[in-house]
Design a protein around this motif. Structure first.
Motif, mmCIF file in Angstrom:
data_model
loop_
_atom_site.group_PDB
_atom_site.id
_atom_site.type_symbol
_atom_site.label_atom_id
_atom_site.label_comp_id
_atom_site.label_asym_id
_atom_site.label_seq_id
_atom_site.Cartn_x
_atom_site.Cartn_y
_atom_site.Cartn_z
ATOM 1 N N TYR A 212 49.379 8.012 78.663
ATOM 2 C CA TYR A 212 49.435 9.322 78.018
ATOM 3 C C TYR A 212 49.529 9.139 76.513
ATOM 4 O O TYR A 212 49.814 8.047 76.031
ATOM 5 C CB TYR A 212 50.601 10.166 78.556
ATOM 6 C CG TYR A 212 51.964 9.562 78.336
ATOM 7 C CD1 TYR A 212 52.519 8.721 79.285
ATOM 8 C CD2 TYR A 212 52.693 9.848 77.193
ATOM 9 C CE1 TYR A 212 53.771 8.162 79.088
ATOM 10 C CE2 TYR A 212 53.943 9.295 76.989
ATOM 11 C CZ TYR A 212 54.471 8.450 77.953
ATOM 12 O OH TYR A 212 55.704 7.888 77.750
ATOM 13 N N ASN A 213 49.269 10.200 75.803
ATOM 14 C CA ASN A 213 49.300 10.135 74.336
ATOM 15 C C ASN A 213 49.637 11.520 73.801
ATOM 16 O O ASN A 213 50.217 12.334 74.534
ATOM 17 C CB ASN A 213 47.964 9.623 73.794
ATOM 18 C CG ASN A 213 46.801 10.436 74.361
ATOM 19 O OD1 ASN A 213 46.954 11.610 74.700
ATOM 20 N ND2 ASN A 213 45.656 9.814 74.479
ATOM 21 N N GLU A 214 49.254 11.794 72.576
ATOM 22 C CA GLU A 214 49.604 13.090 71.967
ATOM 23 C C GLU A 214 49.058 14.265 72.780
ATOM 24 O O GLU A 214 49.614 15.367 72.718
ATOM 25 C CB GLU A 214 49.039 13.216 70.547
ATOM 26 C CG GLU A 214 49.291 12.068 69.603
ATOM 27 C CD GLU A 214 48.336 10.910 69.824
ATOM 28 O OE1 GLU A 214 47.137 11.160 69.965
ATOM 29 O OE2 GLU A 214 48.796 9.760 69.879
ATOM 30 N N ALA A 215 47.988 14.019 73.526
ATOM 31 C CA ALA A 215 47.401 15.100 74.322
ATOM 32 C C ALA A 215 48.409 15.609 75.366
ATOM 33 O O ALA A 215 48.345 16.773 75.780
ATOM 34 C CB ALA A 215 46.130 14.626 75.007
ATOM 35 N N MET A 218 50.322 18.169 73.871
ATOM 36 C CA MET A 218 49.515 19.384 73.796
ATOM 37 C C MET A 218 49.679 20.207 75.071
ATOM 38 O O MET A 218 49.811 21.435 75.028
ATOM 39 C CB MET A 218 48.045 18.992 73.585
ATOM 40 C CG MET A 218 47.115 20.141 73.444
ATOM 41 S SD MET A 218 47.625 21.232 72.114
ATOM 42 C CE MET A 218 46.826 20.456 70.754
ATOM 43 N N TRP A 219 49.710 19.517 76.190
ATOM 44 C CA TRP A 219 49.909 20.203 77.469
ATOM 45 C C TRP A 219 51.236 20.969 77.444
ATOM 46 O O TRP A 219 51.297 22.156 77.762
ATOM 47 C CB TRP A 219 49.906 19.187 78.614
ATOM 48 C CG TRP A 219 50.246 19.767 79.948
ATOM 49 C CD1 TRP A 219 51.492 19.949 80.472
ATOM 50 C CD2 TRP A 219 49.333 20.271 80.941
ATOM 51 N NE1 TRP A 219 51.427 20.518 81.710
ATOM 52 C CE2 TRP A 219 50.102 20.719 82.020
ATOM 53 C CE3 TRP A 219 47.946 20.375 81.014
ATOM 54 C CZ2 TRP A 219 49.533 21.276 83.173
ATOM 55 C CZ3 TRP A 219 47.374 20.921 82.156
ATOM 56 C CH2 TRP A 219 48.163 21.363 83.212
ATOM 57 N N SER A 220 52.289 20.246 77.030
ATOM 58 C CA SER A 220 53.612 20.878 77.002
ATOM 59 C C SER A 220 53.607 22.062 76.041
ATOM 60 O O SER A 220 54.220 23.102 76.320
ATOM 61 C CB SER A 220 54.686 19.878 76.562
ATOM 62 O OG SER A 220 54.530 18.667 77.245
ATOM 63 N N LEU A 221 52.891 21.880 74.941
ATOM 64 C CA LEU A 221 52.805 22.968 73.961
ATOM 65 C C LEU A 221 52.176 24.204 74.615
ATOM 66 O O LEU A 221 52.647 25.331 74.419
ATOM 67 C CB LEU A 221 51.960 22.520 72.755
ATOM 68 C CG LEU A 221 51.754 23.558 71.669
ATOM 69 C CD1 LEU A 221 53.064 23.875 70.969
ATOM 70 C CD2 LEU A 221 50.724 23.087 70.639
#
Ligand SMILES: Nc1ncnc2c1ncn2[C@@H]1O[C@H](COP(=O)(O)OP(=O)(O)OP(=O)(O)O)[C@@H](O)[C@H]1O
Length: 380
Positions: A212-215, A218-221
């Motif tokens: 996983y990474n910053e994306a 993004m999901w959590s956001l």
């Protein structure tokens, strides 16, 4: 409750002296932080509103619980907070951190005092959701915060309304800041399969143990945004399984390529197990029993473990000659194999007696006697 690195659930350690102190008004943390109020408790620690008696300023102090794993987590949080010193907290919408001190063996982190977390803020609106005019700036601040974290190579990894604080609820538009970097990590240090974050806010790839990474932030956001707009979480669940089910029901199957390049290693690609019969006919030509074989395979490979056939049922399946008295055969097979094992044990025991000498004699002799007894029964 968030999971720690490695997927460990945080231990619920009993309250320690320092932790208890954070709950008692008037007690002193460090040398000069007077506890004024209890602010909140997470899996890792307790946060208290304290008065710095030297400056007379109010601060928030997070006292980490004393479990060794949690102390390790506190060190990781300090490491990340050190990295974040490169950012301007005001411009980056992250909490201001003013270092740490020890109270006995406990680590106390000093933060600027913020107002309330987004959960409480949303709750104050009776969980009916915020107007779009309010959602917009909050989402803007959060996006800005994540992009600043990205600029210093940090993955937040546990974004949820409980980790987002409103600076002052009476301000308009409200400002928010990210708090709690206990689970954040450098993007370069992300270990695939590391299960971090909070169920219900973790991205599918995190739940599936994929890289996983910053994306993933993004999901959590996205989930935080939905919660802001509706007042309720989109995928509330206590177990990954439930959350994945909700996601699949709503958004379909997650794609294979979620940050992970799968290797095609199959020799035959089937879209359903029934096609196995065709494949067999193609590879080997038609043979009796192919259809029954496939019907058995379907029962063996039931993806629901509860529906999967048992060993006895396999042998009773018509694929094996249905005219034979299969039950007796099975029992005979099991019995024979057990007897063989027992009989094979005797010589080993005798060998051990010779090898290990007199100290182990009693136990081995007893075992040998038992073997002799059972072997005799079988031989008879
Ligand atoms: N700077 C702050 N100002 C005011 N309240 C705060 C501050 N930091 C934390 N809190 C309160 O304390 C709670 C717990 O803080 P924090 O999330 O840092 O702890 P944690 O043990 O790491 O939690 P979690 O289990 O969510 O990881 C927050 O939800 C919030 O209510």
């Amino acid at each position: 409750v968030p999971l720690m690195k490695g997927g460990k659930q945080q231990p619920h350690s009993p309250y320690t002296t320092a932790i208890r102190k954070t709950r008692v008004k008037g007690s002193i943390l460090g040398n000069h932080y007077k506890v004024e109020a209890f602010l909140g408790e997470g899996g890792f620690g307790i946060v208290a509103k304290c008065r710095d008696t030297m400056t007379n300023r109010a601060v928030a102090i997070k006292v980490n619980k004393s479990d060794p794993d949690i102390l390790q987590q506190a060190k990781l949080e300090i490491f990340i907070l050190e990295q974040l010193r490169r950012l301007d907290p005001d411009a980056a919408n992250i909490v201001k951190w003013n270092g740490f001190f020890h109270d006995g063996e406990w680590v106390c982190l000093k933060f600027e005092l913020l107002d309330q977390c987004l959960w409480d803020y949303i709750g104050d609106r009776k969980n009916q959701g915020l107007p779009i005019s309010e959602v917009r700036p909050i989402l803007g601040h959060l996006t800005n915060a994540l992009s600043h974290l990205g600029s210093v190579g940090i993955v937040r990894a546990d974004l949820k309304p409980g980790n987002i604080m409103v600076v002052n609820r009476y301000e308009s538009p409200v400002k928010v800041r990210l708090i709690d970097f206990g689970l954040a990590c450098p993007a370069s240090a992300v270990m695939p399969g590391d299960r971090v974050g909070t169920v219900g806010y973790s991205a599918p790839e995190v739940m599936l143990g994929l890289p996983y990474n910053e994306a993933s932030d993004m999901w959590s956001l996205g989930l935080v945004a939905v919660e802001l707009g509706t007042g309720v979480p989109l995928y509330p669940g206590n177990e990954d399984y439930d959350v994945l089910k909700f996601i699949i029901e709503t958004q379909g199957q997650p794609p294979d390529h979620t940050g992970y390049e799968s290797l095609e290693t199959r020799y035959i690609k089937l879209t359903r197990l029934d096609d196995l019969e065709q494949v067999m006919m193609f590879r080997r030509g038609p043979e009796n029993g192919q259809r029954l074989f496939v019907s058995l395979i379907k029962q063996i490979l039931a993806s629901d473990a509860n529906q999967r056939i048992t060993l006895l049922e396999v042998l009773r399946h018509p694929f094996f000659n249905p005219k034979k008295k299969i039950k007796n055969n099975i029992e005979t097979n099991f019995a024979i194999s057990h007897r063989c094992q027992t009989l094979a044990r005797g010589p080993n025991l005798a060998h051990s007696l010779i090898t290990f000498g007199p100290r182990s004699h009693t136990k081995l002799l007893l075992e040998l006697a038992y073997w002799y007894y059972t072997a005799n029964i079988y031989i008879v």
